[in-house]
Design an enzyme around this catalytic site. Structure first.
Site, PDB file in Angstrom:
ATOM      1  CE  LYS A  10      -3.460  -2.425   2.850  1.00  0.00           C
ATOM      2  NZ  LYS A  10      -4.102  -2.401   4.176  1.00  0.00           N
ATOM      3  CE1 TYR A  50      -8.962  -3.665   0.831  1.00  0.00           C
ATOM      4  CE2 TYR A  50      -8.408  -1.706  -0.434  1.00  0.00           C
ATOM      5  CZ  TYR A  50      -8.043  -2.727   0.429  1.00  0.00           C
ATOM      6  OH  TYR A  50      -6.752  -2.795   0.888  1.00  0.00           O
ATOM      7  CG  ASN A 151      -2.281  -2.965   7.492  1.00  0.00           C
ATOM      8  OD1 ASN A 151      -2.267  -2.508   6.356  1.00  0.00           O
ATOM      9  ND2 ASN A 151      -3.314  -3.635   7.973  1.00  0.00           N
ATOM     10  CG  HIS A 154      -4.862  -6.495  -0.039  1.00  0.00           C
ATOM     11  ND1 HIS A 154      -6.028  -6.619   0.673  1.00  0.00           N
ATOM     12  CD2 HIS A 154      -4.925  -7.428  -1.037  1.00  0.00           C
ATOM     13  CE1 HIS A 154      -6.779  -7.564   0.115  1.00  0.00           C
ATOM     14  NE2 HIS A 154      -6.133  -8.068  -0.912  1.00  0.00           N
ATOM     15  CD  GLU A 165      -8.128  -9.696  -3.058  1.00  0.00           C
ATOM     16  OE1 GLU A 165      -8.872  -9.274  -2.164  1.00  0.00           O
ATOM     17  OE2 GLU A 165      -6.956 -10.078  -2.843  1.00  0.00           O
TER      18      GLU A 165
HETATM   19  P1  GDP Z   1      -6.205  -7.695   6.414  1.00  0.00           P
HETATM   20  O1  GDP Z   1      -6.731  -8.811   5.555  1.00  0.00           O
HETATM   21  O2  GDP Z   1      -5.293  -8.182   7.506  1.00  0.00           O
HETATM   22  O3  GDP Z   1      -5.558  -6.583   5.613  1.00  0.00           O
HETATM   23  O4  GDP Z   1      -7.429  -7.037   7.178  1.00  0.00           O
HETATM   24  P2  GDP Z   1      -8.958  -6.791   6.728  1.00  0.00           P
HETATM   25  O5  GDP Z   1      -9.247  -7.428   5.393  1.00  0.00           O
HETATM   26  O6  GDP Z   1      -9.808  -7.174   7.875  1.00  0.00           O
HETATM   27  O7  GDP Z   1      -9.033  -5.195   6.606  1.00  0.00           O
HETATM   28  C1  GDP Z   1      -8.555  -4.561   5.447  1.00  0.00           C
HETATM   29  C2  GDP Z   1      -7.765  -3.330   5.837  1.00  0.00           C
HETATM   30  O8  GDP Z   1      -8.638  -2.369   6.447  1.00  0.00           O
HETATM   31  C3  GDP Z   1      -6.663  -3.542   6.871  1.00  0.00           C
HETATM   32  O9  GDP Z   1      -5.460  -4.011   6.274  1.00  0.00           O
HETATM   33  C4  GDP Z   1      -6.525  -2.160   7.466  1.00  0.00           C
HETATM   34  O10 GDP Z   1      -5.717  -1.323   6.656  1.00  0.00           O
HETATM   35  C5  GDP Z   1      -7.954  -1.623   7.438  1.00  0.00           C
HETATM   36  N1  GDP Z   1      -8.699  -1.827   8.677  1.00  0.00           N
HETATM   37  C6  GDP Z   1      -9.199  -3.007   9.126  1.00  0.00           C
HETATM   38  N2  GDP Z   1      -9.880  -2.833  10.279  1.00  0.00           N
HETATM   39  C7  GDP Z   1      -9.819  -1.505  10.561  1.00  0.00           C
HETATM   40  C8  GDP Z   1     -10.359  -0.686  11.643  1.00  0.00           C
HETATM   41  O11 GDP Z   1     -11.031  -1.147  12.557  1.00  0.00           O
HETATM   42  N3  GDP Z   1     -10.114   0.643  11.582  1.00  0.00           N
HETATM   43  C9  GDP Z   1      -9.399   1.203  10.578  1.00  0.00           C
HETATM   44  N4  GDP Z   1      -9.202   2.532  10.618  1.00  0.00           N
HETATM   45  N5  GDP Z   1      -8.864   0.478   9.564  1.00  0.00           N
HETATM   46  C10 GDP Z   1      -9.067  -0.871   9.552  1.00  0.00           C
HETATM   47 MG    MG Z   2      -8.283  -8.738   4.086  1.00  0.00          MG
END
Ligand code: GDP
Ligand code: MG
Length: 189
Positions: A10, A50, A151, A154, A165
């Site tokens: 990212k 997304y 973080n 993705h 994807e």
């Molecule tokens: P990943 O698969 O570990 O990347 O996590 P997810 O698919 O659950 O979420 C996608 C992305 O959304 C994450 O990598 C974070 O950048 C963001 N994100 C997830 N949960 C939160 C949250 O509770 N608050 C915020 N601000 N960002 C979040």
């Molecule tokens: Mg994810």
């Protein structure tokens, strides 16, 4: 089983010049890079990536809500509302700057990439993972700033998601088949 998965570095990771380190970690684990490019994603591409899938929105909302409750915070939003809010943050973020799109191939690549990448919240991620080693953001700080958690990565979640994807970011012709010279040593073939 040989799988392919999509990794996005990212904008935080690209701006911090972490692309090389990310690729190194996956190559060191025996995985192979079969597609790679730097993209400035359009809004359409970002919302296809997304996608507003109810299960994903609920999963994201549930994970966040749990972390707020653990911190003793009073949460009024539903899981679905949190999921939608986070999706909007992500759309803004992923379209705000350069993204490195990488297709990683190898045995059980989907779960191995997620294991090396680490858990979603850098604050919680193990320091041996990419997220844990190179970032320190948290849900709380990101939410206060009304932005996505920074973080670095993705990573596709499962094989159906990985297929979907990869097809958003790459055409078939952009994915190249070749053998690593150590595949015999790695897999005994
Ligand atoms: P990943 O698969 O570990 O990347 O996590 P997810 O698919 O659950 O979420 C996608 C992305 O959304 C994450 O990598 C974070 O950048 C963001 N994100 C997830 N949960 C939160 C949250 O509770 N608050 C915020 N601000 N960002 C979040
Ligand atoms: Mg994810």
């Amino acid at each position: 089983m040989i799988e392919r998965t999509l990794v996005l570095v990212k904008p935080d990771g690209v701006y911090r010049a972490l692309i090389g380190k990310v690729i190194q970690r996956f190559e060191d684990a025996g995985l192979k890079i079969v597609g790679m490019k730097i993209v400035r994603p359009s809004k359409d591409m970002a919302s296809e990536h997304y996608v507003a899938d109810e299960k994903w929105l609920l999963d994201v909302g549930t994970k966040s809500k749990k972390s707020y409750i653990e911190k003793g915070m009073d949460v009024k939003e539903s899981e679905l509302e949190i999921g939608n809010r986070v999706r909007n943050y992500l759309l803004d973020y992923i379209t705000s700057g350069p993204v490195a799109a990488i297709v990683v191939e190898g045995n059980e690549a989907i779960s191995i990439v997620r294991k090396i990448g680490g858990s979603t919240s850098p604050q919680k991620a193990d320091p041996s993972t990419i997220r844990g080693a190179y970032s320190s953001d948290s849900y709380q700080m990101a939410d206060e700033g009304k932005r996505a958690v920074r973080n670095i990565l993705h990573m596709s979640e499962d094989s159906a998601v990985a297929k979907r994807e990869i097809s958003i970011w790459f055409s078939d012709a952009e994915l190249v088949e070749y053998k690593r010279s150590d595949e015999g040593a790695q897999y005994g073939i």
